[in-house]
Motif scaffolding. Sequence first.
Motif, PDB file in Angstrom:
ATOM      1  N   PRO A  14     -23.873 -66.227 -37.275  1.00 51.51           N
ATOM      2  CA  PRO A  14     -24.602 -66.843 -36.167  1.00 51.51           C
ATOM      3  C   PRO A  14     -24.085 -66.414 -34.785  1.00 51.51           C
ATOM      4  O   PRO A  14     -24.795 -66.559 -33.793  1.00 51.51           O
ATOM      5  CB  PRO A  14     -24.385 -68.341 -36.378  1.00 51.51           C
ATOM      6  CG  PRO A  14     -24.154 -68.488 -37.836  1.00 51.51           C
ATOM      7  CD  PRO A  14     -23.384 -67.242 -38.222  1.00 51.51           C
ATOM      8  N   HIS A  15     -22.890 -65.864 -34.728  1.00 55.97           N
ATOM      9  CA  HIS A  15     -22.282 -65.458 -33.458  1.00 55.97           C
ATOM     10  C   HIS A  15     -22.385 -63.955 -33.200  1.00 55.97           C
ATOM     11  O   HIS A  15     -21.871 -63.467 -32.186  1.00 55.97           O
ATOM     12  CB  HIS A  15     -20.806 -65.883 -33.437  1.00 55.97           C
ATOM     13  CG  HIS A  15     -20.643 -67.342 -33.698  1.00 55.97           C
ATOM     14  ND1 HIS A  15     -20.956 -68.309 -32.772  1.00 55.97           N
ATOM     15  CD2 HIS A  15     -20.240 -67.999 -34.819  1.00 55.97           C
ATOM     16  CE1 HIS A  15     -20.730 -69.498 -33.293  1.00 55.97           C
ATOM     17  NE2 HIS A  15     -20.300 -69.339 -34.525  1.00 55.97           N
ATOM     18  N   LEU A  16     -23.054 -63.242 -34.084  1.00 60.75           N
ATOM     19  CA  LEU A  16     -23.116 -61.789 -33.976  1.00 60.75           C
ATOM     20  C   LEU A  16     -23.768 -61.324 -32.677  1.00 60.75           C
ATOM     21  O   LEU A  16     -23.242 -60.447 -31.997  1.00 60.75           O
ATOM     22  CB  LEU A  16     -23.851 -61.208 -35.182  1.00 60.75           C
ATOM     23  CG  LEU A  16     -23.912 -59.692 -35.288  1.00 60.75           C
ATOM     24  CD1 LEU A  16     -22.513 -59.099 -35.357  1.00 60.75           C
ATOM     25  CD2 LEU A  16     -24.708 -59.296 -36.524  1.00 60.75           C
ATOM     26  N   ASP A  17     -24.889 -61.912 -32.313  1.00 61.89           N
ATOM     27  CA  ASP A  17     -25.566 -61.506 -31.079  1.00 61.89           C
ATOM     28  C   ASP A  17     -24.705 -61.769 -29.849  1.00 61.89           C
ATOM     29  O   ASP A  17     -24.622 -60.926 -28.945  1.00 61.89           O
ATOM     30  CB  ASP A  17     -26.906 -62.224 -30.924  1.00 61.89           C
ATOM     31  CG  ASP A  17     -27.957 -61.708 -31.892  1.00 61.89           C
ATOM     32  OD1 ASP A  17     -27.799 -60.576 -32.404  1.00 61.89           O
ATOM     33  OD2 ASP A  17     -28.936 -62.439 -32.135  1.00 61.89           O
ATOM     34  N   ALA A  18     -24.058 -62.916 -29.814  1.00 64.12           N
ATOM     35  CA  ALA A  18     -23.196 -63.245 -28.674  1.00 64.12           C
ATOM     36  C   ALA A  18     -22.006 -62.294 -28.609  1.00 64.12           C
ATOM     37  O   ALA A  18     -21.614 -61.860 -27.516  1.00 64.12           O
ATOM     38  CB  ALA A  18     -22.716 -64.695 -28.770  1.00 64.12           C
ATOM     39  N   ALA A  19     -21.453 -61.942 -29.764  1.00 73.31           N
ATOM     40  CA  ALA A  19     -20.331 -61.001 -29.789  1.00 73.31           C
ATOM     41  C   ALA A  19     -20.774 -59.641 -29.262  1.00 73.31           C
ATOM     42  O   ALA A  19     -20.068 -59.013 -28.462  1.00 73.31           O
ATOM     43  CB  ALA A  19     -19.782 -60.869 -31.213  1.00 73.31           C
TER      44      ALA A  19
END
Length: 53
Positions: A14-19
Amino acid sequence: MIDRTRQFEAAALPHLDAAWNLARWLLRDDQLADDAVQEAYLRAFRFFDGLRG
């Protein structure tokens, strides 16, 4: 192994885009951002069993 993979996916993906957005902003290059996030996620997966909390 499959359970570990599913747990990691549930916690990290779920944090891939933010990373990637952060890496892109810091590095100012799409390819470098791709590489940085890939390395970070591989490292996170490698040490996921040691996560506490």
